[in-house]
Design a protein around this motif. Structure first.
Motif, PDB file in Angstrom:
ATOM      1  N   LEU A  24     -97.035  42.388 103.908  1.00  0.00           N
ATOM      2  CA  LEU A  24     -98.487  42.263 103.774  1.00  0.00           C
ATOM      3  C   LEU A  24     -98.956  40.951 104.382  1.00  0.00           C
ATOM      4  N   LEU A  68    -101.725  46.186  98.454  1.00  0.00           N
ATOM      5  CA  LEU A  68    -101.064  47.492  98.453  1.00  0.00           C
ATOM      6  C   LEU A  68    -101.300  48.144  97.100  1.00  0.00           C
ATOM      7  N   VAL A 111    -102.951  50.501 101.950  1.00  0.00           N
ATOM      8  CA  VAL A 111    -103.130  49.059 102.097  1.00  0.00           C
ATOM      9  C   VAL A 111    -104.573  48.798 102.507  1.00  0.00           C
TER      10      VAL A 111
END
Length: 344
Positions: free
Chosen positions: A232, A238, A249
């Motif tokens: 990420l 997420l 996401v």
């Protein structure tokens, strides 16, 4: 500051009695390796949730010790005060050292016992009661803020493991002390979050079928049944849905998602049931409703360091809902007088 000061700070923080200033001062100590090692030994001597144990009550004992010597000091001529202060610090240090020694012996003895039977490691637990937040400082310097109804579990030899692993039920904000040689992992059901040097928020309450991992800054790697080793970027979140084994996401508002740790609650275009669920967890009192009409109410608002009564008063006026205190819970009902006024 001396080693004795360090011990006193550590004890206050380990027994959840430390102030924000105490935590900041303790963090300064933990910049040095020798103090991190001392903290690890001290932490392992505190059994989880055993508030009646001698270790838990040590700080109160030290306070009584200090108080007693202060009384004696008043009765001693001025020229002897310096000697008494030295004696006090020696007694405090000796008391702490004794606790560490006892805790270490107890831990090693227990560990040998357990290993001889099933090769298991002792576990430590930290919990935040409903409506409260608890700060946890791990032995490697990693800081955790637990939200209400949350629990953190980790091995007593956490810092010496090849992978520093903790298990979370509920919600927590992590500020991880990065170590290139030892990864840090947060395990929440089917989702594992691996730190790559960062601050992030994880929400995974047992009663929910949704797990969220939100990255504030730095980098993290998330693995779930849907995807492995997904990295990420800052301000990405997420969301994993256990009900249908799916995930997505998205970007997120940092203040809205992590404001809880600073007593700030922000809701942007949220259905009223979602707001009431968040309020229930934050204040530790269930808010229930049976009127399906409340599902249609959507609102945008925020509250900063407000009591539950103040929050409910604002909501009652804003959305026409009456809140009835039932003792162990609060019932939300559509305000009939408000409905009649609108019909007229």
């Amino acid at each position: 500051m001396s080693t004795t000061d360090f011990y006193e700070l550590a004890i206050r923080c380990l027994t959840n009695e430390g102030t924000d200033h105490d935590w900041k001062e303790l963090e300064k100590f933990l910049q040095k390796r020798e103090y991190r090692q001392l903290y690890q030994k001290l932490a392992s001597s505190f059994p989880s949730e055993e508030k009646n144990s001698p270790q838990y009550n040590l700080e109160r004992s030290l306070n009584r010790l200090r108080s007693g010597i202060s009384l004696d000091e008043k009765r001693v001529p001025t020229r002897k005060k310096g000697r008494i202060k030295v004696l006090l610090r020696g007694l405090v240090a000796a008391s702490v050292a004794a606790v560490i020694a006892l805790g270490t012996v107890k831990y090693h003895s227990g560990k040998e016992d357990i290993q001889s039977k099933s090769e298991k490691v002792a576990w430590l637990k930290k919990s935040a009661p409903a409506g409260q937040q608890v700060r946890v400082l791990l032995s490697d310097g990693t800081q955790v803020i637990l939200n209400g109804n949350s629990q953190l579990r980790y091995a007593s030899n956490y810092a010496s493991q090849s992978v520093r692993k903790v298990f979370l039920s509920g919600e927590a904000f992590f500020t991880v002390k990065h170590n290139d040689k030892k990864e840090f992992e947060v395990v929440t059901g089917h989702v594992v979050t691996r730190d790559l040097g960062t601050r992030f928020n994880v929400e995974a309450y047992a009663e929910d079928s949704i797990i969220t991992v939100a990255l504030v800054d730095g980098a993290i790697e998330v693995s779930s049944p849907v995807a492995r080793h997904l990295q990420l970027k800052p301000h990405q979140k997420l969301t994993y849905h256990a009900s249908d084994n799916s995930q997505e996401v998205n970007s997120f508002n940092v203040a809205e998602l992590t404001g809880w740790k600073d007593q700030l609650l922000i809701f942007h275009n949220k259905p009223l049931p979602v707001v009431l669920e968040k309020l229930s967890r934050h204040y530790g009192k269930p808010i229930v409703f049976h009127d399906s009409a409340l599902n249609q109410i959507v609102l945008t608002t925020q509250f900063k360091q407000k009591s539950l009564d103040q929050v409910l008063e604002v909501l009652s006026y804003a959305v026409g809902v009456k809140f009835i205190d039932k003792g162990d819970s609060i019932l939300a009902v559509k305000n009939n007088s408000d409905r009649k006024r609108n019909e007229n």
